[in-house]
Write a protein that holds these residues in place. Structure first.
Motif, PDB file in Angstrom:
ATOM      1  N   VAL A   6       0.848  -1.185   0.000  1.00 24.98           N
ATOM      2  CA  VAL A   6       0.000   0.000   0.000  1.00 24.98           C
ATOM      3  C   VAL A   6       0.883   1.233   0.000  1.00 24.98           C
ATOM      4  O   VAL A   6       1.855   1.319   0.749  1.00 24.98           O
ATOM      5  CB  VAL A   6      -0.981   0.007   1.202  1.00 24.98           C
ATOM      6  N   ALA A   7       0.555   2.159  -0.883  1.00 26.89           N
ATOM      7  CA  ALA A   7       1.211   3.464  -0.926  1.00 26.89           C
ATOM      8  C   ALA A   7       0.269   4.486  -0.321  1.00 26.89           C
ATOM      9  O   ALA A   7      -0.877   4.600  -0.756  1.00 26.89           O
ATOM     10  CB  ALA A   7       1.546   3.838  -2.369  1.00 26.89           C
ATOM     11  N   THR A   8       0.756   5.203   0.684  1.00 27.50           N
ATOM     12  CA  THR A   8      -0.047   6.253   1.311  1.00 27.50           C
ATOM     13  C   THR A   8       0.514   7.596   0.899  1.00 27.50           C
ATOM     14  O   THR A   8       1.706   7.859   1.078  1.00 27.50           O
ATOM     15  CB  THR A   8      -0.029   6.118   2.844  1.00 27.50           C
ATOM     16  N   LEU A   9      -0.352   8.436   0.339  1.00 24.99           N
ATOM     17  CA  LEU A   9       0.020   9.782  -0.078  1.00 24.99           C
ATOM     18  C   LEU A   9      -0.642  10.757   0.886  1.00 24.99           C
ATOM     19  O   LEU A   9      -1.856  10.679   1.129  1.00 24.99           O
ATOM     20  CB  LEU A   9      -0.451  10.066  -1.505  1.00 24.99           C
ATOM     21  N   ILE A  10       0.160  11.661   1.456  1.00 27.39           N
ATOM     22  CA  ILE A  10      -0.324  12.573   2.487  1.00 27.39           C
ATOM     23  C   ILE A  10       0.198  13.967   2.174  1.00 27.39           C
ATOM     24  O   ILE A  10       1.377  14.139   1.852  1.00 27.39           O
ATOM     25  CB  ILE A  10       0.175  12.157   3.892  1.00 27.39           C
ATOM     26  N   SER A  11      -0.659  14.974   2.300  1.00 30.57           N
ATOM     27  CA  SER A  11      -0.239  16.344   2.028  1.00 30.57           C
ATOM     28  C   SER A  11      -0.811  17.296   3.066  1.00 30.57           C
ATOM     29  O   SER A  11      -1.929  17.099   3.542  1.00 30.57           O
ATOM     30  CB  SER A  11      -0.696  16.785   0.635  1.00 30.57           C
ATOM     31  N   PRO A  12      -0.073  18.348   3.423  1.00 32.45           N
ATOM     32  CA  PRO A  12      -0.629  19.363   4.316  1.00 32.45           C
ATOM     33  C   PRO A  12      -1.630  20.271   3.608  1.00 32.45           C
ATOM     34  O   PRO A  12      -2.355  21.026   4.255  1.00 32.45           O
ATOM     35  CB  PRO A  12       0.608  20.157   4.748  1.00 32.45           C
ATOM     36  N   LEU A  13      -1.671  20.194   2.293  1.00 32.69           N
ATOM     37  CA  LEU A  13      -2.584  21.010   1.489  1.00 32.69           C
ATOM     38  C   LEU A  13      -3.611  20.112   0.805  1.00 32.69           C
ATOM     39  O   LEU A  13      -3.328  18.949   0.509  1.00 32.69           O
ATOM     40  CB  LEU A  13      -1.803  21.782   0.417  1.00 32.69           C
ATOM     41  N   PRO A  14      -4.797  20.632   0.496  1.00 28.44           N
ATOM     42  CA  PRO A  14      -5.807  19.822  -0.196  1.00 28.44           C
ATOM     43  C   PRO A  14      -5.512  19.720  -1.695  1.00 28.44           C
ATOM     44  O   PRO A  14      -6.274  20.208  -2.546  1.00 28.44           O
ATOM     45  CB  PRO A  14      -7.100  20.591   0.087  1.00 28.44           C
ATOM     46  N   CYS A  15      -4.400  19.064  -2.009  1.00 26.30           N
ATOM     47  CA  CYS A  15      -3.947  19.011  -3.404  1.00 26.30           C
ATOM     48  C   CYS A  15      -4.136  17.650  -4.060  1.00 26.30           C
ATOM     49  O   CYS A  15      -3.865  17.493  -5.251  1.00 26.30           O
ATOM     50  CB  CYS A  15      -2.486  19.436  -3.495  1.00 26.30           C
ATOM     51  N   LEU A  16      -4.579  16.655  -3.283  1.00 28.29           N
ATOM     52  CA  LEU A  16      -4.712  15.312  -3.838  1.00 28.29           C
ATOM     53  C   LEU A  16      -6.063  15.174  -4.549  1.00 28.29           C
ATOM     54  O   LEU A  16      -6.985  14.492  -4.082  1.00 28.29           O
ATOM     55  CB  LEU A  16      -4.561  14.263  -2.735  1.00 28.29           C
ATOM     56  N   ASP A  17      -6.158  15.838  -5.690  1.00 30.40           N
ATOM     57  CA  ASP A  17      -7.384  15.756  -6.467  1.00 30.40           C
ATOM     58  C   ASP A  17      -7.372  14.507  -7.343  1.00 30.40           C
ATOM     59  O   ASP A  17      -6.403  13.740  -7.359  1.00 30.40           O
ATOM     60  CB  ASP A  17      -7.571  17.019  -7.304  1.00 30.40           C
ATOM     61  N   GLU A  18      -8.462  14.300  -8.063  1.00 27.75           N
ATOM     62  CA  GLU A  18      -8.589  13.077  -8.865  1.00 27.75           C
ATOM     63  C   GLU A  18      -7.477  12.946  -9.897  1.00 27.75           C
ATOM     64  O   GLU A  18      -6.956  11.854 -10.137  1.00 27.75           O
ATOM     65  CB  GLU A  18      -9.958  13.048  -9.549  1.00 27.75           C
ATOM     66  N   ALA A  19      -7.084  14.059 -10.495  1.00 26.46           N
ATOM     67  CA  ALA A  19      -6.055  14.006 -11.538  1.00 26.46           C
ATOM     68  C   ALA A  19      -4.712  13.588 -10.963  1.00 26.46           C
ATOM     69  O   ALA A  19      -4.008  12.749 -11.538  1.00 26.46           O
ATOM     70  CB  ALA A  19      -5.949  15.364 -12.230  1.00 26.46           C
ATOM     71  N   LEU A  20      -4.352  14.153  -9.807  1.00 29.64           N
ATOM     72  CA  LEU A  20      -3.057  13.825  -9.208  1.00 29.64           C
ATOM     73  C   LEU A  20      -3.049  12.377  -8.712  1.00 29.64           C
ATOM     74  O   LEU A  20      -2.052  11.659  -8.863  1.00 29.64           O
ATOM     75  CB  LEU A  20      -2.756  14.793  -8.063  1.00 29.64           C
ATOM     76  N   ILE A  21      -4.166  11.956  -8.135  1.00 25.58           N
ATOM     77  CA  ILE A  21      -4.265  10.572  -7.672  1.00 25.58           C
ATOM     78  C   ILE A  21      -4.142   9.608  -8.850  1.00 25.58           C
ATOM     79  O   ILE A  21      -3.455   8.576  -8.771  1.00 25.58           O
ATOM     80  CB  ILE A  21      -5.585  10.349  -6.919  1.00 25.58           C
ATOM     81  N   ALA A  22      -4.782   9.932  -9.953  1.00 21.38           N
ATOM     82  CA  ALA A  22      -4.716   9.070 -11.137  1.00 21.38           C
ATOM     83  C   ALA A  22      -3.290   8.963 -11.666  1.00 21.38           C
ATOM     84  O   ALA A  22      -2.850   7.882 -12.088  1.00 21.38           O
ATOM     85  CB  ALA A  22      -5.650   9.602 -12.221  1.00 21.38           C
ATOM     86  N   ARG A  23      -2.559  10.057 -11.638  1.00 27.70           N
ATOM     87  CA  ARG A  23      -1.167  10.026 -12.090  1.00 27.70           C
ATOM     88  C   ARG A  23      -0.320   9.126 -11.199  1.00 27.70           C
ATOM     89  O   ARG A  23       0.517   8.359 -11.677  1.00 27.70           O
ATOM     90  CB  ARG A  23      -0.606  11.445 -12.131  1.00 27.70           C
ATOM     91  N   ALA A  24      -0.538   9.236  -9.883  1.00 24.29           N
ATOM     92  CA  ALA A  24       0.216   8.379  -8.965  1.00 24.29           C
ATOM     93  C   ALA A  24      -0.171   6.915  -9.137  1.00 24.29           C
ATOM     94  O   ALA A  24       0.686   6.021  -9.147  1.00 24.29           O
ATOM     95  CB  ALA A  24      -0.020   8.826  -7.527  1.00 24.29           C
ATOM     96  N   ALA A  25      -1.470   6.653  -9.285  1.00 24.81           N
ATOM     97  CA  ALA A  25      -1.950   5.274  -9.400  1.00 24.81           C
ATOM     98  C   ALA A  25      -1.454   4.617 -10.681  1.00 24.81           C
ATOM     99  O   ALA A  25      -1.271   3.387 -10.714  1.00 24.81           O
ATOM    100  CB  ALA A  25      -3.472   5.254  -9.355  1.00 24.81           C
ATOM    101  N   ALA A  26      -1.191   5.403 -11.693  1.00 28.04           N
ATOM    102  CA  ALA A  26      -0.792   4.844 -12.988  1.00 28.04           C
ATOM    103  C   ALA A  26       0.547   4.127 -12.936  1.00 28.04           C
ATOM    104  O   ALA A  26       0.816   3.258 -13.780  1.00 28.04           O
ATOM    105  CB  ALA A  26      -0.752   5.955 -14.038  1.00 28.04           C
ATOM    106  N   VAL A  27       1.382   4.447 -11.965  1.00 33.68           N
ATOM    107  CA  VAL A  27       2.696   3.790 -11.875  1.00 33.68           C
ATOM    108  C   VAL A  27       2.662   2.560 -10.970  1.00 33.68           C
ATOM    109  O   VAL A  27       3.686   1.880 -10.809  1.00 33.68           O
ATOM    110  CB  VAL A  27       3.789   4.773 -11.382  1.00 33.68           C
ATOM    111  N   LEU A  28       1.491   2.251 -10.407  1.00 38.74           N
ATOM    112  CA  LEU A  28       1.353   1.112  -9.500  1.00 38.74           C
ATOM    113  C   LEU A  28       0.444   0.069 -10.133  1.00 38.74           C
ATOM    114  O   LEU A  28      -0.685   0.384 -10.504  1.00 38.74           O
ATOM    115  CB  LEU A  28       0.766   1.566  -8.152  1.00 38.74           C
ATOM    116  N   PRO A  29       0.867  -1.168 -10.246  1.00 38.38           N
ATOM    117  CA  PRO A  29       0.050  -2.193 -10.907  1.00 38.38           C
ATOM    118  C   PRO A  29      -1.239  -2.501 -10.155  1.00 38.38           C
ATOM    119  O   PRO A  29      -1.222  -2.856  -8.980  1.00 38.38           O
ATOM    120  CB  PRO A  29       0.976  -3.416 -10.947  1.00 38.38           C
ATOM    121  N   GLY A  30      -2.347  -2.290 -10.859  1.00 39.40           N
ATOM    122  CA  GLY A  30      -3.652  -2.628 -10.291  1.00 39.40           C
ATOM    123  C   GLY A  30      -4.042  -1.805  -9.084  1.00 39.40           C
ATOM    124  O   GLY A  30      -4.764  -2.294  -8.206  1.00 39.40           O
TER     125      GLY A  30
END
Length: 309
Positions: A6-30
């Protein structure tokens, strides 16, 4: 190897929108997403691949985790996001050890003591070098404490009241862990005169540190031996783990300095918190942007599970 991760992404700012999450998820299989805190914390569960795949099998787990973390950070770019990747199994820990200075509080207590005798710059310079691992901890501590000889012992509670500020998220971290049955210990290369009241403020079950020698109501410029440093922190983790009947995977430790490295390496999850470069590079996990509640998100706690402090 491999195991579910499991990869946990955490930010002090509300920046983890759908687009950024999708970019991160794209490098992780399934990758499968679970929101922990809207736009601030998310889990991406994934499996690293077929164990018979020649591109996967030769990799050690630590190398694999590092590679995936680097890939996510490359996708995130300049956004202030901390990324922690770990096995999904037994993420929630049952024993928590924490350093105090510059980890659970925002100051270095010995530097604040030195300020009373006009020696803060000199002492702070030694502290910084010791925490970076450039000086052995024990002689560096003796050298700094010697400069404090003659200070009235009443200075300590005054510093605690007027100068010490708790690290953001610390109270919520300890309160949430305790509410979930975790044993908590503050372990410091600093002094019991500070760890006692600070552990109480933060809600730790117990605390361990060095003892300043006091003679006739004044600091004698000495520390009672043996000095609690790198090896003692490591030993405390092992002692508590065995006393509680836990295994390595069930333990969590956090710190920022070189004298925390052995403890961080022995923990099931060792976290470098806003740490010196060498410590951040060596630790299994690092938090560079967020406050201490990040240690809850990385265990899979959702925002609604965090105890308000």
């Amino acid at each position: 190897m491999p195991t579910d991760l499991v990869a946990t992404l955490i930010s002090p700012l509300p920046c983890l929108d759908e687009a950024l999450i999708a970019r991160a998820a794209a490098v992780l299989p399934g990758a499968q997403a679970r929101v922990l805190d809207d736009r601030r914390a998310i889990d991406l569960a994934f499996a690293p691949g077929d164990p018979d795949d020649p591109n996967v099998a030769p990799l050690g787990l630590s190398v694999l985790l590092s590679d995936y973390r680097d890939a996510i950070l490359a996708e995130i770019g300049a956004h202030p996001v901390d990324v922690v990747i770990q096995p999904a199994e037994r993420r929630r820990k049952r024993l928590f050890l924490a350093d105090m200075d510059s980890t659970m509080i925002e100051q270095e207590c010995i530097d604040e003591l030195a300020d009373y005798v006009g020696l803060k710059p000199q002492v702070a310079a030694i502290t910084e070098r010791a925490m970076r691992g450039e000086l052995p901890f024990e002689p560096a501590l003796r050298e700094r404490v010697a400069l404090l000889a003659g200070l009235p012992e009443t200075v300590v509670p005054e510093i605690v009241e007027r100068r010490i500020t708790l690290m953001p998220g610390g109270r919520a971290l300890v309160a949430t862990l305790r509410a979930n049955g975790v044993h908590t210990c503050l372990v410091s290369g600093g002094f019991t005169a500070f760890t006692g009241p600070i552990a109480t403020m933060l809600g730790f079950h117990e605390n361990h540190a060095n003892t300043l020698v006091v003679e006739d109501g004044k600091l004698a410029g000495r520390v009672a031996e043996p000095i609690l440093g790198r090896e003692a922190k490591y030993a405390t983790l092992i002692r508590l783990r065995e006393a509680l009947g836990l295994d390595e995977a069930e333990t969590l430790a956090v710190g920022d300095g070189a004298n925390d490295l052995a403890m961080l390496g022995e923990a099931g999850l060792g976290v470098a918190y806003h740490a010196k470069p060498a410590v951040a590079a060596a630790a299994a996990a690092r938090i560079d942007h967020c406050d201490l509640t990040a240690l809850l998100y990385m265990q899979g706690y959702a925002a609604q599970e965090i105890v308000s402090a």
